[in-house]
Design a protein around this motif. Structure first.
Motif, short mmCIF file in Angstrom:
data_model
loop_
_atom_site.label_atom_id
_atom_site.label_comp_id
_atom_site.label_asym_id
_atom_site.label_seq_id
_atom_site.Cartn_x
_atom_site.Cartn_y
_atom_site.Cartn_z
N GLY A 1 0.78 -1.23 0.00
CA GLY A 1 0.00 0.00 0.00
C GLY A 1 0.81 1.27 0.00
N ALA A 2 2.11 1.16 -0.20
CA ALA A 2 2.99 2.34 -0.19
C ALA A 2 3.21 2.86 -1.60
N THR A 3 3.90 3.96 -1.70
CA THR A 3 4.27 4.57 -2.97
C THR A 3 5.75 4.34 -3.21
N ALA A 4 6.10 3.93 -4.41
CA ALA A 4 7.48 3.64 -4.76
C ALA A 4 8.13 4.84 -5.43
N THR A 5 9.28 5.25 -4.92
CA THR A 5 10.11 6.26 -5.56
C THR A 5 11.49 5.65 -5.79
N PHE A 6 12.29 6.29 -6.64
CA PHE A 6 13.51 5.63 -7.10
C PHE A 6 14.72 6.55 -7.06
N ALA A 7 15.86 5.95 -6.70
CA ALA A 7 17.15 6.63 -6.76
C ALA A 7 17.99 5.94 -7.82
N ASP A 8 19.01 6.63 -8.29
CA ASP A 8 19.89 6.06 -9.30
C ASP A 8 20.85 5.07 -8.65
N ILE A 9 21.59 4.37 -9.48
CA ILE A 9 22.52 3.35 -9.00
C ILE A 9 23.95 3.75 -9.34
N SER A 10 24.89 2.97 -8.82
CA SER A 10 26.31 3.15 -9.13
C SER A 10 26.74 2.11 -10.15
N ALA A 11 27.52 2.52 -11.13
CA ALA A 11 28.01 1.59 -12.14
C ALA A 11 29.06 0.65 -11.57
N ASP A 12 29.63 0.98 -10.40
CA ASP A 12 30.67 0.14 -9.80
C ASP A 12 30.12 -1.17 -9.25
N ASP A 13 28.89 -1.14 -8.71
CA ASP A 13 28.34 -2.34 -8.09
C ASP A 13 26.89 -2.62 -8.47
N ASN B 1 24.35 -1.21 -7.53
CA ASN B 1 23.46 -0.99 -6.39
C ASN B 1 23.11 0.48 -6.23
N ILE B 2 22.12 0.72 -5.40
CA ILE B 2 21.59 2.06 -5.21
C ILE B 2 22.69 3.02 -4.73
N ASP B 3 22.69 4.23 -5.26
CA ASP B 3 23.70 5.24 -4.95
C ASP B 3 23.22 6.08 -3.77
N PRO B 4 23.91 6.03 -2.62
CA PRO B 4 23.45 6.78 -1.44
C PRO B 4 23.29 8.28 -1.67
N THR B 5 24.13 8.86 -2.52
CA THR B 5 23.99 10.28 -2.82
C THR B 5 22.67 10.56 -3.51
N SER B 6 22.31 9.71 -4.46
CA SER B 6 21.03 9.87 -5.14
C SER B 6 19.87 9.65 -4.18
#
Length: 366
Positions: free
Chosen positions: A91-103, A105-110
Motif C-alpha cells: 500500500g505504499a508509494t514507490a520512488t527511485f534513486a539512481d545506481i552506481s556503475a561500480d556495483d 546498487n543504489i547510490d546513497p547520494t542519489s
C-alpha cells in the motif's frame, strides 16, 4: 550449452525430504524451525522468519512497518519487479534513486536527494551477490528517522564491513530455484527487532498466536517442512558453495579483464561478494552490441542472461500507476543497455570456464 544457472541437490537433501515424508507432517514444523535457526547462526541474525517465497518476504516485512497510503519507499529501479510489486502490495508509494556503475546498487547520494517528508523506508537491493554501500544509507536513515529493509534476495551471506546482508533492520531473502540457496520456492526475513519478529510470525500464520486465537489480521505465508528440508543441507555446505563461486569468478575476471568493450565486475573494498551472478558490461567500445553478443555466445554453446533488460518503471503496467513515481536515473538507464550475466555457478568444470572465457574473447574479436 553451458547453462547460465543450474540446480543441484545431493543425498543429504533426499534423505531429509524422505524423513519429512515418512513423518506424515509436511506443513510448517520442525524442519522450518531448523532452517530458520541455522540461517540465523550462520549470518548473525537473532530472528529469522521463513515464508513461502521471496516476494512474500518483502511484502510481509513492509506490512509490519504499518505503512499508510502516501508513505514512500525509496528503492532501485534496476531490480527484479518483485521489489516494486511488494511496495505496491503493502500500500505504499514507490520512488527511485539512481545506481552506481561500480556495483549496480543504489547510490546513497542519489537516495539522499530523493528523501522527502513522505519517505518512510529505504529499500536497497543487494544485486548479483554484493551489498550496497550501507554506511551512508544508515546515517541517512538515522538522521531522518527512516526504516531500512534490505532486498537481499540474491545475497545470502554477503557482507559489508563485517556485517551480513539483512543485519540493518529488516532483510528479505529469496530461496527460489536459481538462488545460491534454494528450496524451489521460499523466503526468509531477518530482523534484530523482537517486536517485528513477533508480528511477522503472527502475520505468516493467519494472525494466530495459538490455534483459533487471532491477534491481528494475517495471511498464510507459511513455508513447508518439505521445502525447508531442501535448504538445510545447503546451509551446512554454503561456505564451500561461495568459495567455488568466488574461484569461478576470479578465473573469469582474470580471463576477461583485458577484453575491449567488456567491463568485468569486481568486489569492492570492505565487501564480501557471493557471486549470485557474474555480470559484465558490454560497452560502446565493444565491436559487437550487447544483444548480438548474447546470440553469438549461444551459437558457441555458452548460455547467458540479461538481468535486467528494462528498468521496472519502463513497463506499461507501472508507467502510469498512481503509486509509482518515476525518476531521472541516467546510470540505471545506461546499465540496462549494457549488462550481461555469464555462468558462474558451482557445477562449472574447469573446461567449461575456459570455454566461457575463450568464447567471450572470440566474440569480442580478441
Amino acid at each position: 550449452m553451458i547453462p547460465i544457472t543450474t540446480v543441484e541437490f545431493g543425498e543429504e537433501e533426499q534423505q531429509l525430504v524422505s524423513e519429512v515424508l515418512r513423518s506424515g507432517a509436511v506443513a510448517q514444523g520442525p524442519k522450518v524451525a531448523q532452517l530458520e535457526g541455522r540461517f540465523g547462526q550462520l549470518f548473525g541474525s537473532p530472528h529469522v522468519v521463513a515464508v513461502n517465497n521471496g516476494t512474500t518476504a518483502l511484502i510481509a516485512a513492509l506490512q509490519v512497518l504499518d505503512l499508510q497510503p502516501g508513505d514512500e519507499v525509496i528503492t532501485s529501479p534496476f531490480t527484479f519487479v518483485a521489489t516494486l510489486n511488494a511496495i505496491l502490495e503493502a500500500g505504499a508509494t514507490a520512488t527511485f534513486a539512481d545506481i552506481s556503475a561500480d556495483d549496480f546498487n543504489i547510490d546513497p547520494t542519489s537516495v539522499a536527494e530523493r528523501v522527502t517528508d513522505r519517505t518512510k523506508v529505504l529499500l536497497p537491493v543487494h544485486l548479483y551477490g554484493q551489498m550496497a554501500d550501507m554506511d551512508p544509507l544508515v546515517a541517512l536513515a538515522t538522521d531522518r528517522g527512516l526504516r531500512i529493509l534490505e532486498d537481499s534476495a540474491q545475497s545470502h551471506g554477503a557482507s559489508y564491513k563485517g556485517k551480513y546482508a539483512g543485519s540493518y533492520g529488516l532483510g528479505a531473502f529469496s530461496l527460489y530455484a536459481t538462488k545460491n540457496i534454494t528450496t524451489g520456492e521460499g523466503g526468509l526475513i531477518t530482523t534484530n527487532d523482537d517486536n517485528l519478529a513477533d508480528k511477522l510470525r503472527l502475520l505468516r500464520n493467519q494472525g494466530m498466536r495459538a490455534r483459533y486465537v487471532y491477534e491481528m489480521a494475517g495471511n498464510n505465508y507459511r513455508l513447508t517442512d518439505l521445502q525447508a528440508a531442501l535448504g538445510i543441507p545447503q546451509l551446512e555446505r554454503y561456505a564451500q558453495t561461495v568459495a567455488k563461486r568466488q574461484r569461478n569468478a576470479d578465473r573469469l575476471i582474470e580471463g576477461l579483464a583485458d577484453v575491449p568493450g567488456v567491463v568485468v565486475p569486481r568486489q569492492l573494498d570492505g565487501r564480501e561478494h557471493v557471486w549470485h551472478q557474474f555480470t559484465v558490461r558490454i560497452t560502446a567500445e565493444s565491436r559487437v552490441p550487447r544483444d548480438a553478443f548474447v546470440e553469438a555466445l549461444a551459437q558457441r554453446g555458452v548460455g547467458s542472461g540479461i538481468y535486467y533488460p528494462k528498468l521496472v518503471t519502463d513497463y506499461d503496467a507501472y508507467r502510469s500507476h498512481p503509486q509509482v513515481i518515476p525518476a531521472d536515473v541516467p546510470v540505471a538507464t545506461q546499465m540496462v543497455k549494457e549488462v550481461l550475466s555469464l555462468p558462474v555457478h558451482t557445477a562449472l568444470s574447469d573446461a567449461e570456464i575456459a570455454k566461457i572465457v575463450s568464447s567471450v574473447r572470440a566474440v569480442a574479436g580478441v
